[in-house]
Write a protein that holds these residues in place. Structure first.
Motif, PDB file in Angstrom:
ATOM      1  N   ILE A 253      35.063  31.628  35.636  1.00  0.00           N
ATOM      2  CA  ILE A 253      33.611  31.732  35.528  1.00  0.00           C
ATOM      3  C   ILE A 253      33.075  32.039  36.927  1.00  0.00           C
ATOM      4  O   ILE A 253      33.221  31.245  37.850  1.00  0.00           O
ATOM      5  N   ARG A 254      32.488  33.201  37.085  1.00  0.00           N
ATOM      6  CA  ARG A 254      31.918  33.650  38.352  1.00  0.00           C
ATOM      7  C   ARG A 254      30.913  34.748  38.026  1.00  0.00           C
ATOM      8  O   ARG A 254      30.787  35.143  36.867  1.00  0.00           O
ATOM      9  N   PRO A 255      30.182  35.250  39.018  1.00  0.00           N
ATOM     10  CA  PRO A 255      29.288  36.378  38.728  1.00  0.00           C
ATOM     11  C   PRO A 255      30.106  37.617  38.331  1.00  0.00           C
ATOM     12  O   PRO A 255      31.167  37.871  38.908  1.00  0.00           O
ATOM     13  N   TYR A 256      29.632  38.332  37.338  1.00  0.00           N
ATOM     14  CA  TYR A 256      30.267  39.581  36.897  1.00  0.00           C
ATOM     15  C   TYR A 256      29.175  40.622  36.695  1.00  0.00           C
ATOM     16  O   TYR A 256      28.081  40.303  36.229  1.00  0.00           O
ATOM     17  N   THR A 257      29.498  41.878  36.987  1.00  0.00           N
ATOM     18  CA  THR A 257      28.606  42.950  36.565  1.00  0.00           C
ATOM     19  C   THR A 257      28.783  43.088  35.060  1.00  0.00           C
ATOM     20  O   THR A 257      29.796  42.660  34.488  1.00  0.00           O
TER      21      THR A 257
ATOM     22  N   PRO B 148      26.991  33.134  37.399  1.00  0.00           N
ATOM     23  CA  PRO B 148      28.055  32.269  36.858  1.00  0.00           C
ATOM     24  C   PRO B 148      27.582  31.448  35.649  1.00  0.00           C
ATOM     25  O   PRO B 148      28.320  31.309  34.672  1.00  0.00           O
ATOM     26  N   ARG B 149      26.364  30.933  35.694  1.00  0.00           N
ATOM     27  CA  ARG B 149      25.842  30.164  34.554  1.00  0.00           C
ATOM     28  C   ARG B 149      25.738  31.041  33.306  1.00  0.00           C
ATOM     29  O   ARG B 149      26.095  30.630  32.202  1.00  0.00           O
TER      30      ARG B 149
ATOM     31  N   THR C 211      27.452  33.793  32.702  1.00  0.00           N
ATOM     32  CA  THR C 211      28.818  34.097  32.278  1.00  0.00           C
ATOM     33  C   THR C 211      29.377  32.938  31.455  1.00  0.00           C
ATOM     34  O   THR C 211      29.971  33.148  30.394  1.00  0.00           O
ATOM     35  N   GLY C 212      29.165  31.708  31.912  1.00  0.00           N
ATOM     36  CA  GLY C 212      29.626  30.541  31.176  1.00  0.00           C
ATOM     37  C   GLY C 212      29.010  30.438  29.799  1.00  0.00           C
ATOM     38  O   GLY C 212      29.674  30.096  28.823  1.00  0.00           O
ATOM     39  N   THR C 213      27.735  30.774  29.708  1.00  0.00           N
ATOM     40  CA  THR C 213      27.039  30.744  28.421  1.00  0.00           C
ATOM     41  C   THR C 213      27.626  31.792  27.479  1.00  0.00           C
ATOM     42  O   THR C 213      27.852  31.524  26.291  1.00  0.00           O
ATOM     43  N   ILE C 214      27.875  32.979  27.982  1.00  0.00           N
ATOM     44  CA  ILE C 214      28.471  34.041  27.157  1.00  0.00           C
ATOM     45  C   ILE C 214      29.832  33.604  26.634  1.00  0.00           C
ATOM     46  O   ILE C 214      30.131  33.751  25.440  1.00  0.00           O
ATOM     47  N   VAL C 215      30.652  33.030  27.506  1.00  0.00           N
ATOM     48  CA  VAL C 215      31.983  32.581  27.096  1.00  0.00           C
ATOM     49  C   VAL C 215      31.878  31.449  26.076  1.00  0.00           C
ATOM     50  O   VAL C 215      32.678  31.359  25.142  1.00  0.00           O
ATOM     51  N   GLU C 216      30.880  30.596  26.237  1.00  0.00           N
ATOM     52  CA  GLU C 216      30.675  29.501  25.278  1.00  0.00           C
ATOM     53  C   GLU C 216      30.435  30.035  23.874  1.00  0.00           C
ATOM     54  O   GLU C 216      30.946  29.501  22.893  1.00  0.00           O
ATOM     55  N   TYR C 217      29.665  31.109  23.758  1.00  0.00           N
ATOM     56  CA  TYR C 217      29.330  31.675  22.456  1.00  0.00           C
ATOM     57  C   TYR C 217      30.352  32.704  21.948  1.00  0.00           C
ATOM     58  O   TYR C 217      30.613  32.766  20.750  1.00  0.00           O
TER      59      TYR C 217
END
Length: 72
Positions: free
Chosen positions: A6-10, A59-60, A62-68
């Protein structure tokens, strides 16, 4: 396979992780379609400051996207 970080991603980076066999533009279009179709995900992203013109995700976010959507 390496563990997803989990980190910043384009948008392009993250989209190509979910759709590795697609062109960058197609991958981004698919990822954003998934996000738009998942109303709770889109609402949480918007609550975190996401705007559709953003070039990437924090990062937050990205984490939310991965959660869903799960890990790419």
């Amino acid at each position: 396979m390496d563990r997803f970080i989990i980190r910043p991603y384009t948008k392009k980076e993250l989209a190509l992780m979910y759709f590795p066999d697609s062109s960058p533009r197609t991958a981004v279009n698919h990822l954003m379609a998934w996000i738009r179709r998942c109303r709770p995900l889109l609402e949480r992203l918007e609550a975190s400051g996401y705007e559709k013109t953003a070039k990437g995700f924090t990062p937050r976010q990205t984490g939310t996207i991965v959660e869903y959507l799960g890990e790419p």
